[in-house]
Design an enzyme around this catalytic site. Structure first.
Site, PDB file in Angstrom:
ATOM      1  N   GLU A  40       0.735  -1.320   0.092  1.00  0.00           N
ATOM      2  CA  GLU A  40      -0.074  -0.004   0.045  1.00  0.00           C
ATOM      3  C   GLU A  40       0.843   1.170  -0.002  1.00  0.00           C
ATOM      4  OE1 GLU A  40      -3.095   0.346  -0.768  1.00  0.00           O
ATOM      5  OE2 GLU A  40      -3.609  -1.908  -0.751  1.00  0.00           O
ATOM      6  N   TYR A 123      -6.510   6.524   3.922  1.00  0.00           N
ATOM      7  CA  TYR A 123      -6.974   5.311   2.967  1.00  0.00           C
ATOM      8  C   TYR A 123      -5.883   4.191   3.333  1.00  0.00           C
ATOM      9  CZ  TYR A 123      -5.494   2.542  -0.547  1.00  0.00           C
ATOM     10  OH  TYR A 123      -5.706   1.417  -1.523  1.00  0.00           O
ATOM     11  N   ASP A 141      -9.429   6.265  -2.657  1.00  0.00           N
ATOM     12  CA  ASP A 141      -8.379   6.709  -3.167  1.00  0.00           C
ATOM     13  C   ASP A 141      -8.557   7.050  -4.635  1.00  0.00           C
ATOM     14  OD1 ASP A 141      -9.256   4.439  -4.623  1.00  0.00           O
ATOM     15  OD2 ASP A 141      -7.029   3.884  -5.346  1.00  0.00           O
ATOM     16  N   CYS A 195     -13.722   1.946 -14.712  1.00  0.00           N
ATOM     17  CA  CYS A 195     -14.235   3.307 -14.482  1.00  0.00           C
ATOM     18  C   CYS A 195     -13.088   4.377 -14.456  1.00  0.00           C
ATOM     19  CB  CYS A 195     -14.849   3.365 -13.082  1.00  0.00           C
ATOM     20  SG  CYS A 195     -15.704   5.032 -12.970  1.00  0.00           S
ATOM     21  N   CYS A 202     -17.932   2.085 -19.718  1.00  0.00           N
ATOM     22  CA  CYS A 202     -19.270   1.916 -19.246  1.00  0.00           C
ATOM     23  C   CYS A 202     -20.008   0.864 -19.733  1.00  0.00           C
ATOM     24  CB  CYS A 202     -19.907   3.414 -19.568  1.00  0.00           C
ATOM     25  SG  CYS A 202     -19.093   4.730 -18.988  1.00  0.00           S
ATOM     26  N   CYS A 205     -19.798  -2.066 -17.753  1.00  0.00           N
ATOM     27  CA  CYS A 205     -19.948  -1.679 -16.175  1.00  0.00           C
ATOM     28  C   CYS A 205     -21.343  -2.077 -15.359  1.00  0.00           C
ATOM     29  CB  CYS A 205     -19.922  -0.245 -15.960  1.00  0.00           C
ATOM     30  SG  CYS A 205     -19.871   0.328 -14.369  1.00  0.00           S
ATOM     31  N   CYS A 211     -25.630   4.592 -12.401  1.00  0.00           N
ATOM     32  CA  CYS A 211     -24.617   5.611 -12.566  1.00  0.00           C
ATOM     33  C   CYS A 211     -25.205   6.937 -12.810  1.00  0.00           C
ATOM     34  CB  CYS A 211     -23.442   5.126 -13.305  1.00  0.00           C
ATOM     35  SG  CYS A 211     -22.356   6.347 -13.396  1.00  0.00           S
TER      36      CYS A 211
END
Length: 334
Positions: A40, A123, A141, A195, A202, A205, A211
């Site tokens: 991370e 985060y 994030d 995304c 899309c 998605c 959305c």
DNA sequence: AATTCGGGGTC
DNA sequence: GACCCAGAATT
């Protein structure tokens, strides 16, 4: 409040990730707190493909928290060389020593305790909770920011607190108490593979019908483009001092650019030299300024407070060198 | 709330 | 070139 039920949102993401998510990233194998922490920190503002070889090398040399804690700073910085944001490397070693010395070797697991670790913010604390412990750990994030700002049509700039506050509220609301690891990974995978910032997919998605940005045909308008500014130009002069096959290097002070890395000695900014034909030069663009540098051959340097070292060519591989300096040396030494 | 921290991938 | 990337710490 989000216009989608948390349970529905979770089901959609978990279902999608099962077949379309990433499952073979190195840090997904044996996601121990230490391995998740290292990954991370490396992944902060850094792309997955860039991190993978660094992560593999790191785990080979520092397999445990203790190995990292007892390492030398030069070892640590040389492994981080080229990855950027070098305070991450120094903080990561601080983190190892902090957990061993101040936490009795017990890796923290509560969000509040995780955020007390050097280099771990909101985060990363949530990510460690989710990925290492599979406990409730909301994350926001760049991926999540993009996904949420589109699905919920939230306007704002990344550095605006009101905007961040909304995103975190949604993250806390939507994050499940079960399947925490898979949900967090699904969020990141959605942002990274569907995304996307440019040309989002899309059509593939699973959130398309939910959305708001898609419904308004305004996906491209989210998140709001940040105002671009012209990078200031700075001129700097470095010195090439070579004796008996050895080059004089200094350790960059903290705080500052390239802190903890070794570099050619730098001339005081106030000192102005007439250009010489024998001068070398290089350019480098940082995130917040553009550097034009000239490199002057000299026989010696004035006394300095900084650590200095003479290194021959073979020894260069063992220390962290600022990337443009390393390239310059490789190009011009002999 | 705004700045300072890097460097590489990608178009 | 411009933009983006599994942000945090400092001012």
């Amino acid at each position: 409040m989000p216009h989608v039920q948390a349970s529905d949102f979770q089901k959609i993401l978990l279902n999608w990730a099962q077949s379309q998510g990433r499952h073979d990233l190195p840090w997904q194998i044996d996601p121990s707190p230490y391995r998740v922490l290292v990954s991370e920190i490396m992944l902060q503002q850094t792309q997955v493909a860039t991190v993978i070889p660094y992560f593999e090398r790191w785990m080979k040399l520092f397999p445990t928290l203790k190995d990292l804690a007892i390492a030398s700073e030069d070892e640590v910085m040389s492994l981080w060389q080229g990855l950027g944001y070098y305070s991450r490397a120094r903080n990561l070693q601080k983190a190892a020593r902090y957990i061993i010395d101040d936490c009795g070797g017990d890796f923290p697991s509560e969000l509040e305790d995780l955020e007390a670790i050097p280099g771990v913010g909101r985060y990363t604390a949530g990510a460690i909770r989710s990925f290492a412990y599979d406990h409730y750990g909301p994350i926001v994030d760049g991926n999540v920011r993009r996904l949420f700002s589109r699905v919920f049509a939230i306007e704002g700039l990344a550095n605006q607190s009101a905007y961040q506050k909304q995103l975190w509220f949604i993250a806390e609301h939507l994050s499940p108490a079960q399947n925490c690891r898979d949900f967090a990974q699904a969020l990141l995978d959605m942002g990274a593979t569907l995304c996307k910032a440019k040309s989002p997919a899309c059509e593939r998605c699973p959130l398309q019908q939910d959305c708001l940005a898609y419904q308004q045909q305004q996906v491209a308008l989210f998140p709001s483009p940040k105002p671009k500014k012209v990078l200031p130009l700075r001129h700097e002069t470095y010195l090439w001092v070579e004796q008996q096959q050895q080059l004089l290097l200094v350790k960059r002070p903290s705080p500052g650019i390239w802190a903890g890395l070794w570099c050619l000695p730098q001339l005081e900014a106030t000192t102005v030299l007439e250009p010489k034909a024998s001068d070398l030069s290089f350019q480098h663009t940082f995130s917040h300024y553009k550097l034009k540098a000239s490199v002057r051959h000299q026989q010696s340097i004035p006394p300095s407070e900084l650590d200095t070292r003479w290194l021959n060519k073979d020894e260069l591989v063992n220390v962290g060198l600022a990337t443009p300096i390393r390239k310059l040396i490789e190009k011009h030494w002999r």
